[in-house]
Structure formats: structure tokens, C-alpha cells
Write an enzyme that holds these catalytic residues in place. Sequence first.
Site, PDB file in Angstrom:
ATOM      1  N   ASP A   9     -36.110 -20.276  -6.330  1.00 39.52           N
ATOM      2  CA  ASP A   9     -37.526 -19.965  -6.488  1.00 39.52           C
ATOM      3  C   ASP A   9     -38.390 -21.187  -6.216  1.00 39.52           C
ATOM      4  O   ASP A   9     -37.895 -22.299  -6.033  1.00 39.52           O
ATOM      5  CB  ASP A   9     -37.791 -19.441  -7.899  1.00 39.52           C
ATOM      6  CG  ASP A   9     -37.116 -18.111  -8.177  1.00 39.52           C
ATOM      7  OD1 ASP A   9     -36.989 -17.295  -7.234  1.00 39.52           O
ATOM      8  OD2 ASP A   9     -36.697 -17.885  -9.326  1.00 39.52           O
ATOM      9  N   TYR A  68     -25.723 -23.601 -11.872  1.00 39.18           N
ATOM     10  CA  TYR A  68     -27.049 -24.202 -12.021  1.00 39.18           C
ATOM     11  C   TYR A  68     -27.040 -25.144 -13.213  1.00 39.18           C
ATOM     12  O   TYR A  68     -26.349 -24.906 -14.212  1.00 39.18           O
ATOM     13  CB  TYR A  68     -28.117 -23.132 -12.254  1.00 39.18           C
ATOM     14  CG  TYR A  68     -28.610 -22.434 -11.011  1.00 39.18           C
ATOM     15  CD1 TYR A  68     -29.725 -22.912 -10.313  1.00 39.18           C
ATOM     16  CD2 TYR A  68     -27.985 -21.280 -10.534  1.00 39.18           C
ATOM     17  CE1 TYR A  68     -30.192 -22.269  -9.184  1.00 39.18           C
ATOM     18  CE2 TYR A  68     -28.453 -20.629  -9.403  1.00 39.18           C
ATOM     19  CZ  TYR A  68     -29.560 -21.129  -8.730  1.00 39.18           C
ATOM     20  OH  TYR A  68     -30.020 -20.484  -7.606  1.00 39.18           O
TER      21      TYR A  68
END
Length: 334
Positions: free
Chosen positions: A68, A137
Site C-alpha cells: 500500500d 512483513y
Amino acid sequence: MSETTNETCRIRLRIDLAYDGGAFFGWATQPAIRTVQGEIETALHRILHVEADDPDEPLRLVVAGRTDTGVHASHQVCHLDISPTVLERAVGHMQVPATTALEHRLQRLLPHDIAVHRIGVAPTGFDARFSALERTYVYRIADRESEVDPRLAGCVLHIDDDLDLDAMNRAAAATIGLHDFGSFATPNPGGTTIREVKRAFWTRVPSRPLIPDEGSDTVASDMAASGAYIVPTLESGLVCFTIVADAFARNMVRSLVNACVQVGIGKRDLDWFLGKMATPKREGSTGPIAPQGLTLEHVAYPADDLLASRAQAIRAVRTLPDTGTSGTRDTQER
């Protein structure tokens, strides 16, 4: 390796790269907006002398995980299908293989906030998105106990609170397994928020000196002994959230981080978090935390002979066995 026997065949390239997401509006190409995919595809068209609207050679990247706006990647993977003739255009006067030439030219042309690690011919059956086994992540936070290093402002979130890592880890433990993360994520149209989290935990990075105080290197030892040269590594003292899953839905990681932080500062309790896990519905209290602390660190793939079967299996319908809840697999997995 992929084979090319004539001009009708296309070569699939695997591209490994990294980027600082701070100045990008995410990975995916958008009109008139700076994105990672847009920058790379523009560079590819220029290097390979292909018009941007050429229907026969679109030079379209397929990525392992779409990040994002403001999110970084230290290890991203994508693939590109290209004709042999067009790929050879990258060679020019260079006396190296076409993939090596493309790697060198692309790295020189791309902006400073994108780095190409390597480009090679992908194994048969490889799909950057659907062949992936898992993605990792890491979200980095400097809390009140941390020493804030302004050099890390672009990749670490600073909060002026003390974090209770034990409480945060109890919350994180509830995410492990196959769950509907509808409280923490937004599905794409026709997609689902069902994901399988394999590992999720919070930890504080130990304070470590850049130069050790002992060792075989006499000069380093003497420098360390003076005290003036025992400088910490950049991440010493930071609070890190590491999460590994088969895939992630939109805003899922940052929303989970935000919820864990609310537990860690005492604003919410564990029962609240468990209730969000049990009732997968967005209601406004679990929005995503700021993006700059999040980095895609790793994408794992199976052995070459399992790539095709993995890609086929990952497109299957997800189901929660205890409830029967299911949904078509999100074709834009992150």
C-alpha cells in the site's frame, strides 16, 4: 528453466527488488500517480524500445504482494512475460546475457528509491503471486523505551508510550491459524478476508554494538575497549512485529498492528482483541496504523518442481472448517 524454441514463445523473467515506499502511492499502477509498478514498467518500455500502448508487448509486471501507499519492501518479487526478440534489445553493445544486460540497464535508469537485486529466467511453472508459499512483513516501532534515531524516521513509527509486549504477544497469538480477518481487512470485490497466519509475534531488538567488545580482530577490540566506538546497530531497542502468512488482505497487517498497540498501551484489553477475531466485521476501531513502519521482508517459494501445483492450489476456494464460511480466493493477494 523456461525454454524458448521460436518467436511465438515468451520468456518469463523473475525480478527480485526492493524499494523505499515513502514517496510512492503503493505498488499498483494508477493514472497520473507515482507508483512502484508504474516506475518500473515505464523504465522497461524505454530500455526495450516498446510503445506504452503496444498490445503485443504490454510489459506488465505481476507481483508477489501489492504494498500500500507508504509501505516499503526489502525483498519483493515479480514476474514479467516477454518475447525473446524484445528481451535481446537490452543487450546493445554489452557482451553479457540479455537478462544481465536488462538488470544493469534497469538499475541505472530507475530512481534511487527502487533497487533491482537480480533478474533471471524463471523456472517452469513459476508465478510470482500464486506460487508463493508465504510472505513475511515486519512493522518497526520506537516506543518510549527506545532511543529515537531520526535517520530511521522513514521506516520506523515513533510513539510516545510504553508498550506491554507480553500483552501484545497474547493478542498476536490469537491470529495464528486460518481465520477470517474481516475485522482487520477489506476484501477486494469478489474476494475474501480469510487468511492463514503461520507466525505472529512482537519482540524488542536487543541492544547490540556495531563493534563488538571482544573478538579476534585486535584493532576492533581496542576500539571497542575505549568505549567511544561502541555504537549501536540501527535497530537496537526497536519494537518489531513479525507476521508470516500465506497471503494478506488489504490493510490487514497495519490494522492488526494498530489493534495490538491499543492493547499494548492499555487502551484496550485482550478480550476486546479476541472479540474482534471472533466477529470478523469492521466497525471503525481497528483501522490501519501509519504505513511507514511496515516492510515486506521476504517471499518464500516451493521447490521448482512444485511451483505449478502450488499456483493451481492457491486459486482454490478458502474455507473455514469450523464454520463452513468460504469465499473465492482474492486474486489480488498481498
